[in-house]
Design a protein around this motif. Structure first.
Motif, PDB file in Angstrom:
ATOM      1  N   SER A 127     -31.786  -8.174  -2.933  1.00 17.07           N
ATOM      2  CA  SER A 127     -32.681  -9.323  -3.112  1.00 17.07           C
ATOM      3  C   SER A 127     -33.632  -9.140  -4.298  1.00 17.07           C
ATOM      4  CB  SER A 127     -33.497  -9.552  -1.840  1.00 17.07           C
ATOM      5  OG  SER A 127     -34.310  -8.418  -1.587  1.00 17.07           O
ATOM      6  N   GLY A 128     -33.499  -8.040  -5.013  1.00 19.89           N
ATOM      7  CA  GLY A 128     -34.396  -7.756  -6.122  1.00 19.89           C
ATOM      8  C   GLY A 128     -34.091  -8.576  -7.354  1.00 19.89           C
ATOM      9  N   LYS A 129     -35.039  -8.596  -8.262  1.00 18.02           N
ATOM     10  CA  LYS A 129     -34.920  -9.346  -9.505  1.00 18.02           C
ATOM     11  C   LYS A 129     -35.043  -8.373 -10.673  1.00 18.02           C
ATOM     12  CE  LYS A 129     -37.094 -12.947 -12.194  1.00 18.02           C
ATOM     13  NZ  LYS A 129     -38.270 -13.762 -12.411  1.00 18.02           N
ATOM     14  N   ILE A 130     -34.248  -8.573 -11.712  1.00 19.04           N
ATOM     15  CA  ILE A 130     -34.330  -7.777 -12.926  1.00 19.04           C
ATOM     16  C   ILE A 130     -34.869  -8.676 -14.035  1.00 19.04           C
ATOM     17  CG2 ILE A 130     -33.030  -6.525 -14.691  1.00 19.04           C
ATOM     18  CD1 ILE A 130     -31.076  -5.679 -12.481  1.00 19.04           C
ATOM     19  N   THR A 131     -35.907  -8.217 -14.703  1.00 16.40           N
ATOM     20  CA  THR A 131     -36.493  -8.963 -15.816  1.00 16.40           C
ATOM     21  C   THR A 131     -36.381  -8.132 -17.075  1.00 16.40           C
ATOM     22  OG1 THR A 131     -38.100 -10.000 -14.325  1.00 16.40           O
ATOM     23  CG2 THR A 131     -38.574 -10.086 -16.680  1.00 16.40           C
ATOM     24  N   LEU A 132     -35.749  -8.698 -18.096  1.00 14.96           N
ATOM     25  CA  LEU A 132     -35.720  -8.060 -19.405  1.00 14.96           C
ATOM     26  C   LEU A 132     -36.979  -8.525 -20.122  1.00 14.96           C
ATOM     27  CD1 LEU A 132     -32.008  -8.658 -20.458  1.00 14.96           C
ATOM     28  CD2 LEU A 132     -32.967  -6.794 -19.124  1.00 14.96           C
ATOM     29  N   LEU A 133     -37.912  -7.621 -20.313  1.00 13.65           N
ATOM     30  CA  LEU A 133     -39.202  -7.956 -20.914  1.00 13.65           C
ATOM     31  C   LEU A 133     -39.258  -7.446 -22.342  1.00 13.65           C
ATOM     32  CD1 LEU A 133     -42.136  -9.036 -20.512  1.00 13.65           C
ATOM     33  CD2 LEU A 133     -42.741  -6.695 -19.866  1.00 13.65           C
ATOM     34  N   HIS A 134     -39.686  -8.313 -23.238  1.00 14.28           N
ATOM     35  CA  HIS A 134     -39.898  -7.902 -24.625  1.00 14.28           C
ATOM     36  C   HIS A 134     -41.296  -8.346 -25.025  1.00 14.28           C
ATOM     37  CE1 HIS A 134     -38.833  -6.821 -28.744  1.00 14.28           C
ATOM     38  NE2 HIS A 134     -39.543  -7.871 -29.088  1.00 14.28           N
ATOM     39  N   VAL A 135     -42.031  -7.440 -25.644  1.00  7.33           N
ATOM     40  CA  VAL A 135     -43.376  -7.753 -26.115  1.00  7.33           C
ATOM     41  C   VAL A 135     -43.326  -7.934 -27.628  1.00  7.33           C
ATOM     42  CG1 VAL A 135     -45.780  -7.007 -26.222  1.00  7.33           C
ATOM     43  CG2 VAL A 135     -44.372  -6.382 -24.245  1.00  7.33           C
TER      44      VAL A 135
ATOM     45  N   LEU B  42     -26.902  -9.616 -22.675  1.00  5.99           N
ATOM     46  CA  LEU B  42     -27.096  -8.516 -21.730  1.00  5.99           C
ATOM     47  C   LEU B  42     -27.226  -9.002 -20.284  1.00  5.99           C
ATOM     48  CD1 LEU B  42     -29.600  -6.362 -23.813  1.00  5.99           C
ATOM     49  CD2 LEU B  42     -27.145  -6.020 -23.555  1.00  5.99           C
ATOM     50  N   LEU B  43     -27.458 -10.308 -20.115  1.00  2.00           N
ATOM     51  CA  LEU B  43     -27.588 -10.868 -18.772  1.00  2.00           C
ATOM     52  C   LEU B  43     -26.247 -11.139 -18.116  1.00  2.00           C
ATOM     53  CD1 LEU B  43     -30.507 -13.435 -19.184  1.00  2.00           C
ATOM     54  CD2 LEU B  43     -30.594 -11.144 -18.231  1.00  2.00           C
ATOM     55  N   ASN B  44     -25.157 -11.026 -18.875  1.00  2.00           N
ATOM     56  CA  ASN B  44     -23.822 -11.260 -18.304  1.00  2.00           C
ATOM     57  C   ASN B  44     -23.616 -10.346 -17.106  1.00  2.00           C
ATOM     58  OD1 ASN B  44     -23.327 -13.106 -20.302  1.00  2.00           O
ATOM     59  ND2 ASN B  44     -22.134 -11.708 -21.554  1.00  2.00           N
ATOM     60  N   ASN B  45     -23.078 -10.921 -16.051  1.00  2.00           N
ATOM     61  CA  ASN B  45     -22.764 -10.186 -14.819  1.00  2.00           C
ATOM     62  C   ASN B  45     -23.995  -9.640 -14.113  1.00  2.00           C
ATOM     63  OD1 ASN B  45     -19.998 -10.595 -15.344  1.00  2.00           O
ATOM     64  ND2 ASN B  45     -19.989  -8.796 -16.679  1.00  2.00           N
ATOM     65  N   LEU B  46     -25.157 -10.178 -14.418  1.00  2.00           N
ATOM     66  CA  LEU B  46     -26.376  -9.777 -13.717  1.00  2.00           C
ATOM     67  C   LEU B  46     -26.854 -10.936 -12.849  1.00  2.00           C
ATOM     68  CD1 LEU B  46     -28.728  -7.889 -16.226  1.00  2.00           C
ATOM     69  CD2 LEU B  46     -27.685  -7.008 -14.147  1.00  2.00           C
ATOM     70  N   ASP B  47     -26.900 -10.716 -11.556  1.00  2.00           N
ATOM     71  CA  ASP B  47     -27.427 -11.734 -10.659  1.00  2.00           C
ATOM     72  C   ASP B  47     -28.945 -11.629 -10.608  1.00  2.00           C
ATOM     73  OD1 ASP B  47     -24.846 -12.571 -10.030  1.00  2.00           O
ATOM     74  OD2 ASP B  47     -24.684 -11.096  -8.410  1.00  2.00           O
ATOM     75  N   ASN B  48     -29.594 -12.759 -10.508  1.00  2.00           N
ATOM     76  CA  ASN B  48     -31.046 -12.811 -10.352  1.00  2.00           C
ATOM     77  C   ASN B  48     -31.776 -12.047 -11.463  1.00  2.00           C
ATOM     78  OD1 ASN B  48     -33.296 -13.812  -9.118  1.00  2.00           O
ATOM     79  ND2 ASN B  48     -33.360 -12.255  -7.510  1.00  2.00           N
ATOM     80  N   ALA B  49     -31.376 -12.303 -12.699  1.00  2.00           N
ATOM     81  CA  ALA B  49     -32.000 -11.652 -13.852  1.00  2.00           C
ATOM     82  C   ALA B  49     -32.524 -12.708 -14.812  1.00  2.00           C
ATOM     83  CB  ALA B  49     -31.004 -10.749 -14.564  1.00  2.00           C
TER      84      ALA B  49
ATOM     85  N   ALA C 205     -30.919   0.934 -19.819  1.00  2.00           N
ATOM     86  CA  ALA C 205     -32.005   0.504 -18.932  1.00  2.00           C
ATOM     87  C   ALA C 205     -31.496  -0.502 -17.907  1.00  2.00           C
ATOM     88  CB  ALA C 205     -33.147  -0.090 -19.749  1.00  2.00           C
ATOM     89  N   ILE C 206     -30.636  -1.403 -18.322  1.00  2.00           N
ATOM     90  CA  ILE C 206     -30.088  -2.393 -17.395  1.00  2.00           C
ATOM     91  C   ILE C 206     -29.200  -1.716 -16.349  1.00  2.00           C
ATOM     92  CG2 ILE C 206     -28.489  -4.348 -17.223  1.00  2.00           C
ATOM     93  CD1 ILE C 206     -29.687  -5.272 -19.944  1.00  2.00           C
ATOM     94  N   GLU C 207     -28.403  -0.750 -16.761  1.00  2.00           N
ATOM     95  CA  GLU C 207     -27.557  -0.021 -15.808  1.00  2.00           C
ATOM     96  C   GLU C 207     -28.407   0.684 -14.755  1.00  2.00           C
ATOM     97  OE1 GLU C 207     -25.062   2.554 -18.112  1.00  2.00           O
ATOM     98  OE2 GLU C 207     -23.986   0.881 -19.027  1.00  2.00           O
ATOM     99  N   VAL C 208     -29.490   1.305 -15.178  1.00  2.00           N
ATOM    100  CA  VAL C 208     -30.382   1.982 -14.231  1.00  2.00           C
ATOM    101  C   VAL C 208     -31.062   0.965 -13.329  1.00  2.00           C
ATOM    102  CG1 VAL C 208     -32.503   3.342 -14.027  1.00  2.00           C
ATOM    103  CG2 VAL C 208     -30.730   4.019 -15.655  1.00  2.00           C
ATOM    104  N   ALA C 209     -31.540  -0.130 -13.908  1.00  2.00           N
ATOM    105  CA  ALA C 209     -32.196  -1.169 -13.105  1.00  2.00           C
ATOM    106  C   ALA C 209     -31.233  -1.740 -12.069  1.00  2.00           C
ATOM    107  CB  ALA C 209     -32.716  -2.282 -14.014  1.00  2.00           C
ATOM    108  N   ARG C 210     -30.000  -1.949 -12.476  1.00  2.00           N
ATOM    109  CA  ARG C 210     -28.986  -2.464 -11.540  1.00  2.00           C
ATOM    110  C   ARG C 210     -28.763  -1.457 -10.398  1.00  2.00           C
ATOM    111  NH1 ARG C 210     -23.404  -4.442 -13.904  1.00  2.00           N
ATOM    112  NH2 ARG C 210     -24.851  -5.860 -14.886  1.00  2.00           N
ATOM    113  N   ALA C 211     -28.707  -0.175 -10.715  1.00  2.98           N
ATOM    114  CA  ALA C 211     -28.495   0.853  -9.694  1.00  2.98           C
ATOM    115  C   ALA C 211     -29.688   0.937  -8.741  1.00  2.98           C
ATOM    116  CB  ALA C 211     -28.248   2.211 -10.347  1.00  2.98           C
ATOM    117  N   LEU C 212     -30.892   0.750  -9.254  1.00  3.49           N
ATOM    118  CA  LEU C 212     -32.097   0.836  -8.423  1.00  3.49           C
ATOM    119  C   LEU C 212     -32.380  -0.452  -7.662  1.00  3.49           C
ATOM    120  CD1 LEU C 212     -34.494   2.628 -10.940  1.00  3.49           C
ATOM    121  CD2 LEU C 212     -33.396   3.634  -8.929  1.00  3.49           C
ATOM    122  N   ASN C 213     -31.810  -1.544  -8.125  1.00  2.00           N
ATOM    123  CA  ASN C 213     -32.094  -2.861  -7.563  1.00  2.00           C
ATOM    124  C   ASN C 213     -31.510  -3.013  -6.168  1.00  2.00           C
ATOM    125  OD1 ASN C 213     -32.914  -5.518  -7.382  1.00  2.00           O
ATOM    126  ND2 ASN C 213     -31.215  -6.308  -8.572  1.00  2.00           N
ATOM    127  N   GLN C 214     -32.301  -3.592  -5.296  1.00  2.00           N
ATOM    128  CA  GLN C 214     -31.804  -3.953  -3.983  1.00  2.00           C
ATOM    129  C   GLN C 214     -31.162  -5.333  -4.101  1.00  2.00           C
ATOM    130  OE1 GLN C 214     -35.117  -3.648  -1.344  1.00  2.00           O
ATOM    131  NE2 GLN C 214     -35.283  -1.440  -1.605  1.00  2.00           N
TER     132      GLN C 214
END
Length: 127
Positions: free
Chosen positions: A23-31, A62-69, A12-21
């Protein structure tokens, strides 16, 4: 049927990174689901806080190497929690993993199916 949360989260993170622009932000959400009253009465009052801490510790690498996450932990029903968070935070794309549906999913519906049906934004489902 097997379910590998680490593999699903990484995908999911790989896909989010590929789709992210840029200036976009990635949030790992857990309920964290609410426990039935008869169960929560048997657990210490700090159980929910311990559960949130454990989830945060598990997701942090999982946040390693993720900017703005970031990591967000919310309480409630999984499907509804994801949808409510997406609406209140003005999320433009949800990336969610889905398992192969079993009989119970056809009767009750899976979290991913519920999110796909009711989201007000794009949803990318990873099988």
């Amino acid at each position: 049927m097997s379910f590998d949360a680490d593999r699903d989260a990484t995908s999911a993170i790989e896909v989010a990174r590929a789709l992210n622009q840029t200036s976009g932000k990635i949030t790992l959400l857990h309920v964290v689901e609410h426990l039935p009253q008869y169960t929560s009465d048997l657990l210490p009052e700090v159980h929910q806080e311990h559960a949130k801490t454990a989830v945060t510790e598990k997701l942090s690498p999982l946040l390693n190497n993720l900017d703005n996450a970031s990591i967000e932990i919310v309480e409630g029903h999984a499907g509804r929690g994801i949808l409510d968070y997406a609406d209140t935070q003005k999320i433009d794309c949800i990336v969610i993993a889905s398992h192969q549906p079993g009989l119970q999913d056809y009767l009750l519906g899976s979290t991913a199916a519920r999110v796909v049906r009711h989201a007000h934004c794009a949803v990318h489902v990873i099988r």
